[in-house]
Design an enzyme around this catalytic site. Structure first.
Site, PDB file in Angstrom:
ATOM      1  N   ASP A  69     -26.281  20.665 -15.169  1.00 30.78           N
ATOM      2  CA  ASP A  69     -26.589  21.068 -13.842  1.00 30.78           C
ATOM      3  C   ASP A  69     -26.851  22.641 -14.181  1.00 30.78           C
ATOM      4  O   ASP A  69     -26.674  23.352 -15.526  1.00 30.78           O
ATOM      5  CB  ASP A  69     -25.291  21.629 -13.388  1.00 30.78           C
ATOM      6  CG  ASP A  69     -24.107  20.123 -12.624  1.00 30.78           C
ATOM      7  OD1 ASP A  69     -25.383  19.399 -12.143  1.00 30.78           O
ATOM      8  OD2 ASP A  69     -23.360  20.655 -11.494  1.00 30.78           O
TER       9      ASP A  69
ATOM     10  N   ASP B  84     -20.202  34.498  -9.595  1.00 26.64           N
ATOM     11  CA  ASP B  84     -20.436  33.076  -9.807  1.00 26.64           C
ATOM     12  C   ASP B  84     -21.860  33.030  -8.415  1.00 26.64           C
ATOM     13  O   ASP B  84     -21.850  32.452  -7.122  1.00 26.64           O
ATOM     14  CB  ASP B  84     -20.010  31.659  -9.330  1.00 26.64           C
ATOM     15  CG  ASP B  84     -20.074  30.377  -8.970  1.00 26.64           C
ATOM     16  OD1 ASP B  84     -21.483  29.878  -9.703  1.00 26.64           O
ATOM     17  OD2 ASP B  84     -19.733  29.353  -8.326  1.00 26.64           O
TER      18      ASP B  84
ATOM     19  N   GLU C 252     -22.735  23.514 -17.144  1.00 29.96           N
ATOM     20  CA  GLU C 252     -23.287  23.846 -16.335  1.00 29.96           C
ATOM     21  C   GLU C 252     -23.338  25.353 -16.494  1.00 29.96           C
ATOM     22  O   GLU C 252     -23.216  25.963 -17.312  1.00 29.96           O
ATOM     23  CB  GLU C 252     -22.922  23.800 -14.629  1.00 29.96           C
ATOM     24  CG  GLU C 252     -23.918  25.163 -13.466  1.00 29.96           C
ATOM     25  CD  GLU C 252     -23.037  25.204 -12.037  1.00 29.96           C
ATOM     26  OE1 GLU C 252     -22.575  24.046 -11.532  1.00 29.96           O
ATOM     27  OE2 GLU C 252     -22.956  25.907 -11.711  1.00 29.96           O
TER      28      GLU C 252
ATOM     29  N   MET D 261     -25.746  10.922  -8.366  1.00 32.69           N
ATOM     30  CA  MET D 261     -24.382  10.795  -8.664  1.00 32.69           C
ATOM     31  C   MET D 261     -24.315  10.843  -7.351  1.00 32.69           C
ATOM     32  O   MET D 261     -24.457  11.748  -6.100  1.00 32.69           O
ATOM     33  CB  MET D 261     -24.801  12.315  -9.276  1.00 32.69           C
ATOM     34  CG  MET D 261     -23.597  12.941  -9.637  1.00 32.69           C
ATOM     35  SD  MET D 261     -23.441  14.489  -8.834  1.00 32.69           S
ATOM     36  CE  MET D 261     -23.323  15.665  -8.739  1.00 32.69           C
TER      37      MET D 261
ATOM     38  N   HIS E 219     -22.043  28.355 -15.526  1.00 36.76           N
ATOM     39  CA  HIS E 219     -20.283  28.181 -16.332  1.00 36.76           C
ATOM     40  C   HIS E 219     -20.275  28.868 -17.641  1.00 36.76           C
ATOM     41  O   HIS E 219     -19.378  29.202 -17.718  1.00 36.76           O
ATOM     42  CB  HIS E 219     -19.515  26.613 -16.501  1.00 36.76           C
ATOM     43  CG  HIS E 219     -19.973  26.266 -14.401  1.00 36.76           C
ATOM     44  ND1 HIS E 219     -19.737  25.131 -14.178  1.00 36.76           N
ATOM     45  CD2 HIS E 219     -20.438  26.699 -12.843  1.00 36.76           C
ATOM     46  CE1 HIS E 219     -19.870  25.002 -12.588  1.00 36.76           C
ATOM     47  NE2 HIS E 219     -19.891  26.172 -12.179  1.00 36.76           N
TER      48      HIS E 219
ATOM     49  N   GLU F 213     -17.239  17.949 -15.549  1.00 43.11           N
ATOM     50  CA  GLU F 213     -17.738  19.942 -15.525  1.00 43.11           C
ATOM     51  C   GLU F 213     -16.601  20.668 -15.737  1.00 43.11           C
ATOM     52  O   GLU F 213     -15.647  21.198 -14.524  1.00 43.11           O
ATOM     53  CB  GLU F 213     -18.812  20.214 -13.756  1.00 43.11           C
ATOM     54  CG  GLU F 213     -19.204  21.304 -13.669  1.00 43.11           C
ATOM     55  CD  GLU F 213     -20.118  21.019 -12.583  1.00 43.11           C
ATOM     56  OE1 GLU F 213     -20.235  20.036 -12.004  1.00 43.11           O
ATOM     57  OE2 GLU F 213     -20.328  22.308 -12.075  1.00 43.11           O
TER      58      GLU F 213
ATOM     59  N   ASP G 247     -25.398  31.085  -9.365  1.00 48.25           N
ATOM     60  CA  ASP G 247     -26.012  30.243  -8.595  1.00 48.25           C
ATOM     61  C   ASP G 247     -27.608  30.507  -8.694  1.00 48.25           C
ATOM     62  O   ASP G 247     -28.291  29.372  -7.534  1.00 48.25           O
ATOM     63  CB  ASP G 247     -25.361  29.275  -7.496  1.00 48.25           C
ATOM     64  CG  ASP G 247     -23.835  28.343  -8.163  1.00 48.25           C
ATOM     65  OD1 ASP G 247     -23.846  28.151  -9.202  1.00 48.25           O
ATOM     66  OD2 ASP G 247     -22.823  28.384  -6.773  1.00 48.25           O
TER      67      ASP G 247
ATOM     68  N   ASP H 217     -19.644  16.376   1.882  1.00 44.49           N
ATOM     69  CA  ASP H 217     -20.744  16.875   2.416  1.00 44.49           C
ATOM     70  C   ASP H 217     -22.019  15.405   3.381  1.00 44.49           C
ATOM     71  O   ASP H 217     -22.734  15.406   4.230  1.00 44.49           O
ATOM     72  CB  ASP H 217     -21.532  16.558   1.460  1.00 44.49           C
ATOM     73  CG  ASP H 217     -21.651  17.961  -0.208  1.00 44.49           C
ATOM     74  OD1 ASP H 217     -20.655  18.716   0.280  1.00 44.49           O
ATOM     75  OD2 ASP H 217     -21.911  17.615  -0.705  1.00 44.49           O
TER      76      ASP H 217
ATOM     77  N   LYS I 237     -15.299  25.341 -16.107  1.00 45.61           N
ATOM     78  CA  LYS I 237     -15.773  26.260 -15.147  1.00 45.61           C
ATOM     79  C   LYS I 237     -14.937  27.121 -15.662  1.00 45.61           C
ATOM     80  O   LYS I 237     -13.699  26.572 -15.404  1.00 45.61           O
ATOM     81  CB  LYS I 237     -16.262  26.383 -13.967  1.00 45.61           C
ATOM     82  CG  LYS I 237     -16.421  27.180 -14.115  1.00 45.61           C
ATOM     83  CD  LYS I 237     -17.097  26.852 -11.824  1.00 45.61           C
ATOM     84  CE  LYS I 237     -17.412  28.697 -10.602  1.00 45.61           C
ATOM     85  NZ  LYS I 237     -17.724  28.527 -10.380  1.00 45.61           N
TER      86      LYS I 237
ATOM     87  N   ASP J  57     -28.030  22.733  -9.376  1.00 47.31           N
ATOM     88  CA  ASP J  57     -26.920  22.916  -8.515  1.00 47.31           C
ATOM     89  C   ASP J  57     -26.876  24.829  -8.464  1.00 47.31           C
ATOM     90  O   ASP J  57     -26.321  25.828  -8.784  1.00 47.31           O
ATOM     91  CB  ASP J  57     -25.479  22.534  -9.219  1.00 47.31           C
ATOM     92  CG  ASP J  57     -24.225  22.686  -8.952  1.00 47.31           C
ATOM     93  OD1 ASP J  57     -24.942  23.324  -7.793  1.00 47.31           O
ATOM     94  OD2 ASP J  57     -23.443  23.126  -9.404  1.00 47.31           O
TER      95      ASP J  57
ATOM     96  N   HIS K 244     -21.595  15.492  -2.284  1.00 44.65           N
ATOM     97  CA  HIS K 244     -19.974  15.188  -2.517  1.00 44.65           C
ATOM     98  C   HIS K 244     -19.680  14.104  -1.158  1.00 44.65           C
ATOM     99  O   HIS K 244     -19.970  14.565  -0.058  1.00 44.65           O
ATOM    100  CB  HIS K 244     -18.682  16.684  -1.920  1.00 44.65           C
ATOM    101  CG  HIS K 244     -19.433  17.267  -3.155  1.00 44.65           C
ATOM    102  ND1 HIS K 244     -19.782  18.723  -2.642  1.00 44.65           N
ATOM    103  CD2 HIS K 244     -18.801  18.114  -3.997  1.00 44.65           C
ATOM    104  CE1 HIS K 244     -20.768  19.697  -4.038  1.00 44.65           C
ATOM    105  NE2 HIS K 244     -19.203  19.250  -5.329  1.00 44.65           N
TER     106      HIS K 244
END
Ligand code: GCO
Ligand code: MN
Ligand code: MN
Length: 388
Positions: A246, A256, A218, A89, A221, A182, A258, A58, A184, A288, A55
């Site tokens: 993802d 969530d 993802e 990406m 998601h 994406e 992950d 980030d 969710k 991800d 991002h």
């Protein structure tokens, strides 16, 4: 049996935010110190990853001065050169800053919508500067807690207008860049618009440049929504819209999570890998996910290595499944076709319809046939358990 060493052609990537996750959750603070983007690239080099995604914030925190931004970019670039890690990406953080508390492109406030466009154009420039060819849009705050607050039809229109504007920006700059949307269903909002990959595919068809836009499904998601991820990915693949993916894992009905790829639903992970490999998917396999909060940075490396290793083991299992004579004999039997119905399929004609209406069918004889799916599934389980 291979040694499951990741290879560049596997295109295994991680976001800076994944291996850089410091273990904060709604109930507790960080458990790992923050590493710089350059150090995270080195960590990814050490575990054998192919690429890193980011991002905008980030890499460059939202408040830093331009001179500091240049220094961060220089360090990051050096780490990329040193490790050979690439940036396939990039994406925009349109969810952390308080300005996005009610969304970005779908906010009711035109100033927020305009700022979101400006921030995304700058973030696209940054991604392209580092070589990104895919740009992900995850509308984490594009939703509501109560539908008294936003007009849901207007929200669709605002989202479309933003995507059209940004597609034109990319064309105007002559960037070689595609978008991947994406979905969710919820978290962080109570409900998020375009909640599944299927919704996204329908939305894309309404854009000005649908050829530039695909999806980034993802695992977690679709599982949060109680859906079959493999089916959603198959729909995207068949439509030529699987631009990115993802990978992670998630128990149905939970928060969530992950988790590491394959940590929860090994069987569905197997069918996913088989689908991607059988169909020669060749974009990034992006993990991800993040390490458990119990881990230090050695545990983060275990997490990252585990994601890639499980993928490669499942890839080998998929090849074994495809080569297994007993399994393939069953598959052939299930799909057997004596050709007698061939004249009824394909393009419609009134003659075909007439002939088909006159065709007699022995319903009970057809239905009486056992399909042997129990045997096929057990054989699949035995491949996965390593006893075949
Ligand atoms: C999530 C999302 C994000 C996005 C990322 C890239 O659940 O938080 O999966 O990790 O993928 O923001 O756009
Ligand atoms: Mn997610
Ligand atoms: Mn994601």
């Amino acid at each position: 049996m291979s040694d499951y060493t990741p290879q560049p052609e596997n295109k295994f990537t991680f976001g800076l935010w994944t291996v850089g996750n410091i273990g904060r959750d709604p109930f507790g603070g960080p458990v790992r110190e923050q590493k710089t983007p350059a150090d995270l690239v080195r960590l990814l080099g050490e575990v054998g990853a192919y690429g890193v995604n980011f991002h905008d914030n980030d890499l460059i925190p939202i408040d830093v001065m331009p001179s500091e931004a240049e220094a961060i970019k220089k360090d990051f670039r050096e780490a990329l050169d040193e490790t050979g890690i690439v940036v396939p990406m990039a994406t925009t953080n349109l969810f952390s800053d308080p300005i996005f508390k009610d969304g970005a492109f779908t906010s009711n406030d035109p100033k927020v919508r305009a700022y979101a466009l400006q921030k995304t154009m700058n973030a696209i420039d940054l991604g392209v500067e580092f070589g990104a060819k895919i740009y992900v849009f995850w509308g984490g705050r594009e939703g509501t807690e109560t539908d008294s607050t936003k007009n849901p039809v207007e929200a669709i229109k605002r989202n479309r207008e933003a995507m059209n504007f940004l597609c034109d920006y990319v064309r105007d700059q002559k960037y070689d860049l595609k978008f991947a949307l994406e979905a969710k269903p919820n978290e962080p909002r109570g409900d998020i618009y375009n909640s599944t990959t299927g919704h996204m595919l329908a939305f894309i068809a309404t854009l000005d440049h649908p050829e530039m836009v695909g999806v980034n499904p993802e695992v977690a998601h679709e599982h949060m929504a109680g859906l079959n991820f493999v089916h959603g990915v198959a729909q995207a693949l068949e439509a030529g819209k699987l631009f990115h993916i993802d990978l992670n894992d998630q128990a149905f009905g939970r928060y969530d999570q992950d988790f590491r790829f394959g940590a929860v639903n090994l069987k569905s992970a197997f069918f996913l890998v088989k689908l991607l490999e059988d169909n020669k998917y060749d974009s990034s396999r992006h993990f991800d996910a993040h390490a458990y909060r119990t881990e230090d940075y050695e545990g983060v490396k275990d997490f990252a290595r585990g994601c890639m290793r499980t993928y490669l083991i499942l890839k080998e299992k998929a090849a074994q499944w495809n080569a297994d004579k007993e399994i393939q004999a069953l598959v052939a039997e299930i799909n057997a076709d004596d050709g007698s119905m061939g004249g009824y399929f394909g393009k419609y004609s009134s003659e075909k319809a007439k002939a088909l209406k006159a065709q007699p069918f022995d319903r009970s004889a057809i239905a009486a046939r056992g399909l042997q799916y129990e045997r096929l599934d057990q054989l699949t389980v035995e491949v996965l358990l390593g006893v075949r």
